[in-house]
Design a protein around this motif. Structure first.
Motif, PDB file in Angstrom:
ATOM      1  N   TYR A  22       0.846  -1.192   0.000  1.00 57.85           N
ATOM      2  CA  TYR A  22       0.000   0.000   0.000  1.00 57.85           C
ATOM      3  C   TYR A  22       0.883   1.245   0.000  1.00 57.85           C
ATOM      4  CZ  TYR A  22      -4.154  -2.797   1.032  1.00 57.85           C
ATOM      5  OH  TYR A  22      -5.188  -3.700   0.966  1.00 57.85           O
ATOM      6  N   SER A  23       0.596   2.150  -0.925  1.00 57.35           N
ATOM      7  CA  SER A  23       1.281   3.438  -0.957  1.00 57.35           C
ATOM      8  C   SER A  23       0.270   4.490  -1.370  1.00 57.35           C
ATOM      9  CB  SER A  23       2.455   3.420  -1.939  1.00 57.35           C
ATOM     10  OG  SER A  23       1.987   3.239  -3.266  1.00 57.35           O
ATOM     11  N   ALA A  24       0.595   5.740  -1.119  1.00 57.58           N
ATOM     12  CA  ALA A  24      -0.356   6.815  -1.397  1.00 57.58           C
ATOM     13  C   ALA A  24      -0.756   6.861  -2.865  1.00 57.58           C
ATOM     14  CB  ALA A  24       0.241   8.151  -0.963  1.00 57.58           C
ATOM     15  N   ASN A  25       0.180   6.557  -3.763  1.00 55.08           N
ATOM     16  CA  ASN A  25      -0.092   6.684  -5.193  1.00 55.08           C
ATOM     17  C   ASN A  25      -0.557   5.388  -5.849  1.00 55.08           C
ATOM     18  OD1 ASN A  25       0.575   9.452  -5.370  1.00 55.08           O
ATOM     19  ND2 ASN A  25       2.753   8.936  -5.380  1.00 55.08           N
ATOM     20  N   SER A  26      -0.703   4.331  -5.069  1.00 60.22           N
ATOM     21  CA  SER A  26      -1.094   3.047  -5.646  1.00 60.22           C
ATOM     22  C   SER A  26      -2.536   3.087  -6.147  1.00 60.22           C
ATOM     23  CB  SER A  26      -0.935   1.937  -4.609  1.00 60.22           C
ATOM     24  OG  SER A  26      -1.408   0.708  -5.120  1.00 60.22           O
ATOM     25  N   LEU A  27      -2.735   2.619  -7.377  1.00 57.39           N
ATOM     26  CA  LEU A  27      -4.081   2.436  -7.925  1.00 57.39           C
ATOM     27  C   LEU A  27      -4.572   1.017  -7.667  1.00 57.39           C
ATOM     28  CD1 LEU A  27      -3.631   4.212 -11.390  1.00 57.39           C
ATOM     29  CD2 LEU A  27      -4.509   5.191  -9.263  1.00 57.39           C
ATOM     30  N   HIS A  36     -15.214   0.426 -12.664  1.00 57.29           N
ATOM     31  CA  HIS A  36     -14.962   1.866 -12.655  1.00 57.29           C
ATOM     32  C   HIS A  36     -13.463   2.152 -12.632  1.00 57.29           C
ATOM     33  CE1 HIS A  36     -19.233   2.356 -11.950  1.00 57.29           C
ATOM     34  NE2 HIS A  36     -19.140   1.501 -10.941  1.00 57.29           N
ATOM     35  N   PRO A  37     -13.054   3.329 -13.099  1.00 60.25           N
ATOM     36  CA  PRO A  37     -11.628   3.677 -13.097  1.00 60.25           C
ATOM     37  C   PRO A  37     -11.066   3.658 -11.677  1.00 60.25           C
ATOM     38  CG  PRO A  37     -12.885   5.217 -14.436  1.00 60.25           C
ATOM     39  CD  PRO A  37     -13.885   4.381 -13.699  1.00 60.25           C
ATOM     40  N   PRO A  38      -9.811   3.279 -11.528  1.00 57.89           N
ATOM     41  CA  PRO A  38      -9.216   3.234 -10.182  1.00 57.89           C
ATOM     42  C   PRO A  38      -8.921   4.631  -9.656  1.00 57.89           C
ATOM     43  CG  PRO A  38      -7.555   2.734 -11.819  1.00 57.89           C
ATOM     44  CD  PRO A  38      -8.858   2.852 -12.567  1.00 57.89           C
ATOM     45  N   GLU A  39      -8.899   4.741  -8.346  1.00 60.63           N
ATOM     46  CA  GLU A  39      -8.523   5.990  -7.690  1.00 60.63           C
ATOM     47  C   GLU A  39      -7.176   5.807  -7.001  1.00 60.63           C
ATOM     48  OE1 GLU A  39     -11.917   8.096  -5.519  1.00 60.63           O
ATOM     49  OE2 GLU A  39     -12.617   6.016  -5.587  1.00 60.63           O
ATOM     50  N   ARG A  40      -6.479   6.905  -6.855  1.00 66.58           N
ATOM     51  CA  ARG A  40      -5.247   6.901  -6.069  1.00 66.58           C
ATOM     52  C   ARG A  40      -5.591   6.521  -4.627  1.00 66.58           C
ATOM     53  NH1 ARG A  40      -3.247  10.945  -2.942  1.00 66.58           N
ATOM     54  NH2 ARG A  40      -0.972  11.020  -2.620  1.00 66.58           N
ATOM     55  N   HIS A  41      -4.826   5.591  -4.049  1.00 71.24           N
ATOM     56  CA  HIS A  41      -5.133   5.100  -2.706  1.00 71.24           C
ATOM     57  C   HIS A  41      -5.211   6.240  -1.692  1.00 71.24           C
ATOM     58  CE1 HIS A  41      -5.233   2.576   0.838  1.00 71.24           C
ATOM     59  NE2 HIS A  41      -4.087   3.073   1.278  1.00 71.24           N
ATOM     60  N   GLY A  42      -4.266   7.172  -1.760  1.00 70.79           N
ATOM     61  CA  GLY A  42      -4.261   8.272  -0.798  1.00 70.79           C
ATOM     62  C   GLY A  42      -5.517   9.116  -0.853  1.00 70.79           C
ATOM     63  N   ASP A  43      -6.125   9.226  -2.051  1.00 69.84           N
ATOM     64  CA  ASP A  43      -7.345  10.025  -2.178  1.00 69.84           C
ATOM     65  C   ASP A  43      -8.535   9.354  -1.506  1.00 69.84           C
ATOM     66  OD1 ASP A  43      -5.988  11.967  -3.581  1.00 69.84           O
ATOM     67  OD2 ASP A  43      -6.521  11.165  -5.553  1.00 69.84           O
ATOM     68  N   THR A  44      -8.459   8.047  -1.311  1.00 72.70           N
ATOM     69  CA  THR A  44      -9.546   7.330  -0.635  1.00 72.70           C
ATOM     70  C   THR A  44      -9.314   7.232   0.868  1.00 72.70           C
ATOM     71  OG1 THR A  44      -8.566   5.105  -0.808  1.00 72.70           O
ATOM     72  CG2 THR A  44      -9.802   5.927  -2.717  1.00 72.70           C
ATOM     73  N   ARG A  45      -8.175   7.753   1.345  1.00 63.47           N
ATOM     74  CA  ARG A  45      -7.797   7.581   2.753  1.00 63.47           C
ATOM     75  C   ARG A  45      -7.589   8.916   3.450  1.00 63.47           C
ATOM     76  NH1 ARG A  45      -9.124   2.832   4.271  1.00 63.47           N
ATOM     77  NH2 ARG A  45      -7.585   2.905   5.946  1.00 63.47           N
ATOM     78  N   LYS A  46      -8.283   9.940   3.002  1.00 61.07           N
ATOM     79  CA  LYS A  46      -8.136  11.247   3.642  1.00 61.07           C
ATOM     80  C   LYS A  46      -8.912  11.254   4.960  1.00 61.07           C
ATOM     81  CE  LYS A  46      -7.208  13.848  -0.569  1.00 61.07           C
ATOM     82  NZ  LYS A  46      -5.779  13.995  -0.258  1.00 61.07           N
ATOM     83  N   LEU A  47      -8.236  11.676   5.991  1.00 64.09           N
ATOM     84  CA  LEU A  47      -8.817  11.660   7.334  1.00 64.09           C
ATOM     85  C   LEU A  47      -8.518  12.982   8.016  1.00 64.09           C
ATOM     86  CD1 LEU A  47     -10.091  10.064   9.770  1.00 64.09           C
ATOM     87  CD2 LEU A  47      -7.746   9.438  10.381  1.00 64.09           C
ATOM     88  N   LEU A  48      -9.524  13.570   8.613  1.00 62.55           N
ATOM     89  CA  LEU A  48      -9.328  14.783   9.397  1.00 62.55           C
ATOM     90  C   LEU A  48      -9.045  14.375  10.838  1.00 62.55           C
ATOM     91  CD1 LEU A  48      -9.424  17.906   9.169  1.00 62.55           C
ATOM     92  CD2 LEU A  48     -11.764  17.766  10.065  1.00 62.55           C
TER      93      LEU A  48
END
Length: 725
Positions: free
Chosen positions: A539-544, A619-631
């Protein structure tokens, strides 16, 4: 002291020197241990007054009275009054030894010295005026730590089993999902479960309070002997996983007295060091997943409960909640020798009674306090393990290493002795004498290791029953993190602290590796299929590809256990809006990875996987980091203030439920929640020092330099170093 670099204060027995180290963590130097803990209390009160008094107010069920009279806080107060942690603390305090009480009192005096006359602006907003900290408050906070994420997790799992049987999930399916459920499940028991009255959630849906209390729900720790290290000395590592918040739950500190020192992570409100390094030993814990609570079914008639053929009166405890600007609420709580009844017995019938071993057998908290203070003086691993055996207030996987190259592991927990054939996962019939508990399992019968031949010990909330003659752990977490840690350590040699840092941040998923063996041959020859086929399970931030795998995994969960079991909507809520799936995902994984399962029905495993793959890859893949944004939110204001004020911090929470740095993500009470390695510590006995990082800083004051002081290093994988000499 606030942000000052150093100052001196008078203790009970001499002068205490206070100074700031990395991330604002204090160094406290005193003549005696009691004065060092006086200084710890002073610094806790200085830096974390809001955190401490919030725990106190919530733990005593006074949140709607002292803070705000809204429905959420009233629900919390009702639950906390039912739980009665304050009453448990009052029962335990007289059992604390005279010496330990003096040590607690020294800490309490330090807290009150720092906070006297001070009202933080958060409390000014609510009109709350904090009272003095007390020795009873120390035990109250410890009781909260023991319940949240520990007893609570076990109880929720057992409640889920009850609800599955109530909703006609076949017993064979339930037993496959919970392999330690070895009991027979007769039809008459299911009938009784369906007739239960007054059943309630073990935790109210409005769980805003859980972000404040440390829940050791998932963590890692390990120790490596000198035969596998570059220095020839033992290395110890800890990374407890808790919810992310600002400030973090942990408060690292260095204590020095006479020729002794201890560095470690503390919890404000309590004068103990659950994870630490002294001159001779290093130690720490993970959640031990031991079964320390049971549900009993009470047969109630005319407000009385049955034992054999006789009927007995409940003890009725009356509690009055006085919410701000609302009418008082009176609760009547029914208790007996076994536990606390769910609901009021207004009708004849069956009710659930929750029994906690630490409440049925008092003295475990007093014993634990003695064990914690003993650790501060212990000189070797054997002595430390004797201290661990006393720490029975909560289920803990304790690991120790020492300067003489010994390493060891001990599960500490108050596990009740049950009748033969009773796993503890099914409710017991309280009126049957044979179903009653028969005392506590001795610590010597619980899982343990000392200097094993492989040269290391490790825990990650995984199943350790093979190290004992009984199944103390009935709902262990998945073994994925443990398997990855074991692989990295067993295959390596001449380890250094830098190697340990790499392991702490290793994001290869053993879970993904296992599932991909089934998924890879079934992937279509499409862009998404080829992308996932080539994934290295890291798992990395840019992984699709990581995002594609996650989609397939959750499609499988919701289809197999939702459409073919609980209902897809129920499974989706359990997965996304509670921490239950976060804790039990290993149970679901074990079913999905079997070639045949009752949960597959008439279809093959590959059919289910193909269907999930097809749906997930549309559906097209998303960047892993974009799905893991946490406040990461301030513990008091909880994201309610404008972003420009800087109380909160958005991050990308990289990883999964199965990576060593666990990255769980779900919602509770409508608020984002998470598990993460909020504190990391590494120490090599080749030197008198530690490496650590922290998901935040030492102070709960937003405009202190130490509010977020460690967060950037924590995100980047950098460690601070403290030379303890």
């Amino acid at each position: 002291m606030s942000d000052k670099k150093s100052r001196r204060i008078a203790g009970n027995e001499g002068e205490i020197r206070l100074s700031r180290q990395e991330y604002g963590t204090p160094c406290i130097e005193a003549t005696t241990l009691e004065d060092a803990l006086f200084g710890l209390g002073y610094m806790h009160g200085t830096d974390r007054q809001v955190q401490m008094w919030l725990m106190k107010v919530i733990g005593r069920g006074l949140a709607s009275e002292k803070l705000q009279g809204d429905d959420d806080l009233i629900a919390i107060d009702r639950f906390m009054r039912w739980l009665n942690l304050g009453g448990a603390a009052a029962t335990e305090l007289p059992l604390v030894s005279e010496q330990d009480r003096r040590t607690i009192d020294a800490y309490v005096a330090g807290v009150n010295r720092a906070t006297e006359g001070k009202i933080p602006f958060e409390f000014r907003l609510t009109g709350y005026k904090p009272d003095a900290w007390t020795a009873e408050d120390v035990l109250l906070v410890a009781q909260m730590i023991a319940f949240v994420g520990l007893v609570q997790t076990q109880a929720e799992s057992e409640k889920w089993i009850i609800q599955m049987l109530q909703n006609d999930v076949p017993p064979a399916h339930v037993k496959e999902l919970f392999p330690y459920l070895s009991d027979d499940i007769p039809a008459d028991l299911i009938t009784i479960l369906k007739e239960l009255k007054g059943i309630q959630n073990i935790i109210p849906d409005t769980v805003v309070w859980k972000n404040i209390v440390p829940a050791f729900s998932a963590s890692n720790n390990w120790a490596i002997s000198g035969k596998k290290t570059a220095s020839g000395k033992a290395i110890y590592c800890s990374d407890p996983h808790l919810g992310l918040q600002l400030p973090p739950v942990w408060y690292p500190v260095t204590l020095k007295w006479q020729k002794n020192y201890v560095f470690g992570a503390t919890v404000p409100g309590v004068p103990v060091v659950p994870i630490g390094r002294s001159r001779r030993i290093a130690w720490g814990l993970t959640y031990g997943t031991a079964d320390v609570c049971d549900y009993f079914i009470e047969d109630v008639k005319d407000g009385k409960f049955r034992r054999g053929d006789s009927w007995h009166e409940f003890t009725v405890r009356e509690e009055v909640i006085r919410p701000k600007k609302k009418a008082p609420l009176t609760l009547r709580i029914y208790e007996n020798e076994q536990g606390t009844l769910e609901g009021e017995p207004e009708q004849d019938g069956y009710y659930l009674n929750m029994a906690q071993a630490t409440r049925v057998y008092p003295g475990t908290m007093a014993s634990s306090i003695d064990g914690f203070f003993g650790l501060l003086r212990a000189e070797d691993s054997r002595t430390a393990i004797d201290c661990f055996k006393k720490l029975r207030f909560m289920p803990g996987n304790w690991i120790v290493a020492d300067s003489e190259d010994n390493i060891g592991y001990q599960l500490a927990a108050s596990v009740p002795k049950r009748r033969d054939g009773a796993s503890g996962l099914l409710p017991l019939r309280a009126w049957q004498p044979e179903d009653a508990w028969q005392g506590l399992v001795p610590p010597e019968q619980l899982p343990a290791q000392f200097n094993p031949p492989q040269g290391f010990v490790h825990t990650a909330n995984d199943d350790k029953n093979h190290l004992a003659k009984l199944n103390a752990m009935t709902v262990p977490m998945s073994a994925w993190r443990a398997q990855r840690i074991e692989k990295l350590i067993s295959e390596g040699e001449r380890f250094t602290p830098e190697d340990m840092q790499q392991i702490h941040y290793d994001r290869v998923s053993a879970q993904a590796q296992a599932f991909m063996q089934i998924i890879r041959p079934l992937l279509p020859d499409t862009e998404n299929g080829r992308l996932l086929r080539d994934w290295d399970c890291r798992y990395s931030a840019n992984s699709l590809a990581a995002t594609l795998f996650e989609r397939i995994y959750f499609e499988l969960i919701e289809r197999v256990f939702g459409e073919n079991g609980f209902g897809r909507d129920v499974m989706e809520v359990a997965r996304q809006e509670t921490e239950l799936f976060a804790m039990l995902h290993g149970n679901f994984d074990a079913v999905l990875l079997q070639e045949k399962s009752l949960w597959f029905g008439e279809r093959s495993r590959d059919d289910w996987f193909r269907e999930a793959i097809e749906a997930a890859l549309q559906h097209p893949p998303e960047r892993h980091g974009d799905t893991r944004k946490l406040l990461v939110q301030n513990m008091f204001f909880a994201g309610k203030l404008p972003a420009f004020l800087g109380f909160d911090q958005e991050i990308e929470h990289i990883g999964s439920r199965a990576t060593i740095p666990q990255s769980q993500f779900f919602y509770t009470g409508g608020r984002p929640a998470s598990f993460a390695a909020t504190f990391r510590m590494i120490t090599d006995f080749d030197a008198d020092g530690v490496r650590f990082n922290l998901a935040g800083g030492s102070s709960d004051r937003r405009f202190s330099a130490f509010y977020k002081s460690g967060l950037a290093d924590w995100l980047a994988g950098r460690y601070a170093h403290i030379d303890l000499e």
